[in-house]
Design an enzyme around this catalytic site. Structure first.
Site, mmCIF file in Angstrom:
data_model
loop_
_atom_site.group_PDB
_atom_site.id
_atom_site.type_symbol
_atom_site.label_atom_id
_atom_site.label_comp_id
_atom_site.label_asym_id
_atom_site.label_seq_id
_atom_site.Cartn_x
_atom_site.Cartn_y
_atom_site.Cartn_z
ATOM 1 N N SER A 80 -0.266 -6.194 -2.999
ATOM 2 C CA SER A 80 -0.995 -5.312 -2.086
ATOM 3 C C SER A 80 -1.927 -4.401 -2.869
ATOM 4 O O SER A 80 -1.628 -4.016 -4.008
ATOM 5 C CB SER A 80 0.023 -4.464 -1.331
ATOM 6 N N TYR B 167 7.644 1.431 -1.638
ATOM 7 C CA TYR B 167 7.134 0.107 -1.242
ATOM 8 C C TYR B 167 6.130 -0.399 -2.286
ATOM 9 O O TYR B 167 6.237 -1.521 -2.783
ATOM 10 C CB TYR B 167 6.465 0.167 0.137
ATOM 11 N N LYS C 252 6.086 -3.706 -5.205
ATOM 12 C CA LYS C 252 5.039 -4.706 -5.452
ATOM 13 C C LYS C 252 4.620 -4.691 -6.924
ATOM 14 O O LYS C 252 4.465 -5.739 -7.552
ATOM 15 C CB LYS C 252 3.819 -4.442 -4.562
#
Ligand code: NAD
Ligand code: UDP
Length: 345
Positions: free
Chosen positions: A124, A148, A152
């Site tokens: 992302s 989050y 990643k």
């Protein structure tokens, strides 16, 4: 050629299923349905008139995951499965780290054991954190600002480390910018649980009357009109990017990272205007405080994907808004209101 899609029942996964099936790939979907519905896969089967092999399996369940590799000859894996809500990741960081990172470790160990060494991974733009400058290049500084995003970033690093002693692995790390839009059939789209966190599903729910008005998070950013700027990309373009990445990992390039965006930023107000134009719906809004953790501007330089993958995003902002609206209008309650048919096995 058989492709395993982890998280293949989700928003981006189902759109990628369609493009893979239309291109003649055989697909195997694994999903624990924690954020998706099997009805979405039924729609994929109906739209393509092709069967999908579906396993309701959690990535953390190593035994059942391994059984999928025992039962099938898998050529490559597209790894979408993961939890993705930034706010929830702040509230329950251990759950996020366990699901996203441990799940990926288990997947890679089993892939290694079964000699499946081609992987496309969903990363992302959030790994860039607060960008020092825009457009953002793949080698711009990385600095995720929430759990989050850190899952990643950590997974990216794990994959790069995995490659060092295992040069027979071929890995494409795809950094998505802001996926919106839906399948042009109006049968598939984003189906958030509860009140949406993201801009486009919030707007479409205002459009359909489920929500009163949009709250715009700040109009004093250093942008064209003071509202936040993002690089919105049509989910079908994004799905097609996975086919190009798949072709790339088949050609043994090692490990590489690609931005998937349009290279063009739009402000919140520009999105509202574009949506109103195509839907003929008025979107009432109020300006509220900035959302903590938000950045002013984020858009990609997508030249590398163009040059190395031969991929470019083709769908414009009006098509993104029109397809998002078409999906919402036809499915006011998401998959809950779509008819249930059974074509998957
Ligand atoms: P999604 O939630 O619709 O799809 C993810 C799927 O993974 C869901 O179907 C969920 O049930 C499944 N899943 C989660 N944990 C699992 C587990 N342990 N085992 C099996 N299945 C599991 O999300 P999406 O928007 O389709 O995103 C796909 C991927 O792309 C995610 O990894 C996400 O972090 C990443 N991504 C999404 C966006 C976005 O804005 N949508 C942006 C950048 C990156
Ligand atoms: N945004 C907003 N109201 C909302 C949701 C989002 O004003 O209800 C703004 C947000 O501040 C950002 C842009 O819309 O500038 C995109 O937000 P989204 O959550 O969709 O993506 P992200 O911020 O994760 O890039």
């Amino acid at each position: 050629m058989a492709i395993l899609l982890t998280g293949g029942a989700g928003y981006i996964g189902t759109h990628t299923c369609i493009e893979l099936l239309n291109a003649g790939y055989e697909i195997i979907v694994l999903d624990n349905l924690s954020n998706s519905s099997v009805k979405a896969l039924n729609c994929v089967s109906e739209l393509t008139q092709k069967n999908i092999k579906f396993y309701e399996v959690d990535l953390l369940d190593a035994t059942n995951l391994e059984n999928i590799f025992k039962e099938n000859t898998i050529d490559a894996v597209i790894h979408f499965a993961g939890l993705k809500a930034v706010g929830k990741s702040v509230e329950t960081p251990l759950h996020y780290y366990h699901n996203n990172i441990t799940g990926t470790l288990i997947l890679c160990e089993i892939m290694q054991r079964y000699n499946v060494k081609r992987l496309v991974f969903s990363s992302s733009a959030t790994v860039y954190g607060v960008p020092k400058s825009v457009p953002i290049f793949e080698d711009s500084p990385l600095n995720a600002t929430n759990p989050y995003g850190r899952t990643k970033l950590m997974i990216e690093e794990i994959l790069r480390d995995l490659y060092i002693p295992n040069e027979d692995w071929n890995i494409a790390i795809l950094r998505y910018f802001n996926p919106i839009g839906a399948h042009p059939s109006g049968r598939l789209g984003e189906d958030p649980q509860g009140i949406p966190n993201n801009l486009m599903p919030y707007i479409t729910q205002v459009g359909i009357g489920k929500l009163d008005k949009l709250k715009i998070f700040g109009n004093n950013y250093p942008t064209i009109d003071g509202t936040g700027v993002r690089d919105y990309i049509h989910v079908v373009d994004l799905a097609l990017g996975h086919l190009k990445a798949l072709e790339k990992v088949m050609s043994s390039p090692g490990v590489d990272t690609y931005n998937l965006g349009t290279g063009r930023g739009y402000s919140v107000l520009e999105i509202v205007e574009a949506f109103e134009r195509v839907s003929k719906k008025k979107i009432p809004y109020e300006i509220v405080d900035r959302r903590p953790g938000d950045i002013a501007t984020c858009y990609a330089d997508a030249t590398k994907a163009k040059e190395k993958l031969g991929w470019i995003a083709k769908r414009d902002i009006e098509e993104m808004c029109a397809d998002s609206w078409n999906w919402q209008f036809n499915n006011p309650n998401g998959y809950e209101s779509s008819k249930n048919i059974h074509l998957i096995n």
